[in-house]
Design an enzyme around this catalytic site. Structure first.
Site, PDB file in Angstrom:
ATOM      1  N   ARG A 229       0.818  -1.215   0.000  1.00  0.00           N
ATOM      2  CA  ARG A 229       0.000   0.000   0.000  1.00  0.00           C
ATOM      3  C   ARG A 229       0.852   1.264   0.000  1.00  0.00           C
ATOM      4  O   ARG A 229       1.945   1.304   0.553  1.00  0.00           O
ATOM      5  CB  ARG A 229      -0.914  -0.020   1.237  1.00  0.00           C
ATOM      6  CG  ARG A 229      -1.935   1.094   1.277  1.00  0.00           C
ATOM      7  CD  ARG A 229      -2.983   0.801   2.350  1.00  0.00           C
ATOM      8  NE  ARG A 229      -2.443   0.866   3.703  1.00  0.00           N
ATOM      9  CZ  ARG A 229      -2.273   2.003   4.380  1.00  0.00           C
ATOM     10  NH1 ARG A 229      -2.547   3.166   3.824  1.00  0.00           N
ATOM     11  NH2 ARG A 229      -1.817   1.964   5.618  1.00  0.00           N
ATOM     12  N   HIS A 230       0.348   2.300  -0.647  1.00  0.00           N
ATOM     13  CA  HIS A 230       1.008   3.605  -0.641  1.00  0.00           C
ATOM     14  C   HIS A 230       0.559   4.386   0.592  1.00  0.00           C
ATOM     15  O   HIS A 230      -0.615   4.330   0.969  1.00  0.00           O
ATOM     16  CB  HIS A 230       0.647   4.381  -1.909  1.00  0.00           C
ATOM     17  CG  HIS A 230       1.515   5.573  -2.155  1.00  0.00           C
ATOM     18  ND1 HIS A 230       1.363   6.764  -1.472  1.00  0.00           N
ATOM     19  CD2 HIS A 230       2.551   5.766  -3.010  1.00  0.00           C
ATOM     20  CE1 HIS A 230       2.262   7.636  -1.896  1.00  0.00           C
ATOM     21  NE2 HIS A 230       3.005   7.048  -2.835  1.00  0.00           N
TER      22      HIS A 230
END
Length: 397
Positions: A229-230
């Protein structure tokens, strides 16, 4: 055949080993420079012993020393040191990755060499640079990934720190070193003066931490591992399709609207929790299972086709065997077969910098240990066959 490429007029002495320095030298060679790899006569670069091997040739060594010429010199012997000094008088660049102080003890440091060649660019890449309390510490990639913060950011949220799958500590330093060399050469074109390029692997890791540093100093929160995930963009991660995982990168609110309409989920678009990227990031724990359930409904290829039609950035998580047959990789000539006299055909990464007028190219295989010693010393220093034979008998070359 004369060398091709934008750096074809440059002569580089590459006194490096293992990865960071050799990779920098490889980039210069791919762009046309004559790169002479200087190795000790008794075994050479440690990377020659790193597997896998084909017919006794290290694929590891071959992949990052391609296109170079091979010269053996014992720099601890006065005659070897003298030969190096004479070569440095002719060189545009000296590239080394010893710990700080080693070249000075050999009498081959920048201050010594610049007296003989004021236009010399002297590039030194090391773990911690030429100054600071850690300057004389040894370092390898894993140590730098750990100390540079990258390992603390890599891995699953509930898992331990993980090393990145490639030696990014070495590679980032190598690329920064090449940038530094080219900048110094550009200045030399104006002033005629060389300079030292001091690159530390640790510095380069901080330089590529980008938003982790910004987040910490703005929010005061220590960034942690997030899996795929960013930290600031949502949804922007890997999802499991029915058969295998894909990555979907919805980088702004316009793409979010396009995605929701394309997959028939106007309810997500209407949900106040997910109205903006900032809100989606704050509510990622609620959005992620909804997205995961959606993607599990169809196989990866179905999703990739649908997302491409909608203009949503997405891609498969390729294994290396899939990458090897990817049509985009083939179209960009990013896998090249290089014929090694001992190992035969060896496949390696192509040249990623595509120049329209002066394209780079892999000039040939990595050299055998000392393969070009006679040619280099004869052509550049005018040594006779008899003189070379004496040097070989003395263990200098």
């Amino acid at each position: 055949m004369p060398r091709q490429g934008p750096l074809a007029d440059l002569l580089v002495l590459d006194v490096t080993r293992v990865l960071a320095g050799p990779f920098a030298g490889m980039v210069l060679a791919d762009l046309g420079a004559e790169v002479i790899k200087v190795e000790r006569p008794d075994g050479g670069d440690d990377a020659r012993t790193f597997g896998p091997f084909r017919n006794g040739v290290s694929a590891y060594f071959a992949s990052v020393n391609r296109g170079k010429k091979g010269l053996t010199l014992d720099l601890q012997k006065p005659a070897g040191r003298d030969l190096f000094l004479r070569l440095a008088e002719r060189a545009d660049v000296v590239l080394e990755n010893f710990r700080p102080g080693v070249m000075a003890r050999l009498g081959l440091d920048y201050e010594t060499l610049r007296q003989r060649n004021p236009g010399l660019i002297y590039a030194a890449v090391s773990g911690f640079g030429q100054a600071g309390p850690y300057a004389h510490r040894p370092a390898y990639d894993a140590v730098i990934q750990a100390m540079g913060g990258l390992m603390s950011l890599t891995g699953q949220e509930d898992g331990p720190p993980v090393r990145v799958g490639v030696s990014i500590g070495d590679i980032a330093a190598a690329l920064c070193t090449v940038i530094g060399i080219l900048a110094a050469l550009h200045r030399r074109d104006t002033t005629g003066e060389g300079q030292m390029v001091d690159v530390a692997m640790l510095d380069c890791q901080l330089g590529i931490l980008e938003n982790a540093i910004a987040r910490y100093f703005v929010s005061g929160q220590v960034p942690t591992r997030l899996g795929t995930r960013h930290p600031s963009i949502t949804p922007f991660q890997a999802f499991d399709a029915a058969d295998r995982a894909i990555v979907v990168a919805i980088g702004n609110d316009r793409l979010w609207e396009t995605f929701c309409r394309a997959v028939g989920r106007d309810d997500l678009l209407a949900d106040e929790r997910f109205r903006t990227n900032d809100l989606r990031t704050r509510h990622h724990a609620e959005l992620e299972p909804l997205m995961q359930a959606l993607f599990r409904a169809h196989p990866a290829d179905w999703w990739l086709a649908e997302l491409e039609r909608a203009g949503i950035p997405a891609g498969p998580i390729n294994t290396i065997d899939r990458l090897a047959t990817d049509p985009q990789v083939a179209a960009r000539e990013m896998l090249q077969v290089v014929l090694d006299p001992a190992a035969g055909p060896m496949t390696m990464a192509g040249v990623p910098i595509k120049l329209s007028a002066t394209p780079g190219a892999i000039a040939g295989p990595a050299p055998r240990l000392g393969e070009h010693t006679e040619e280099v010393l004869g052509r550049l220093l005018g040594l006779s066959g008899e003189a070379l034979a004496r040097l070989r008998n003395q263990g200098v070359v």
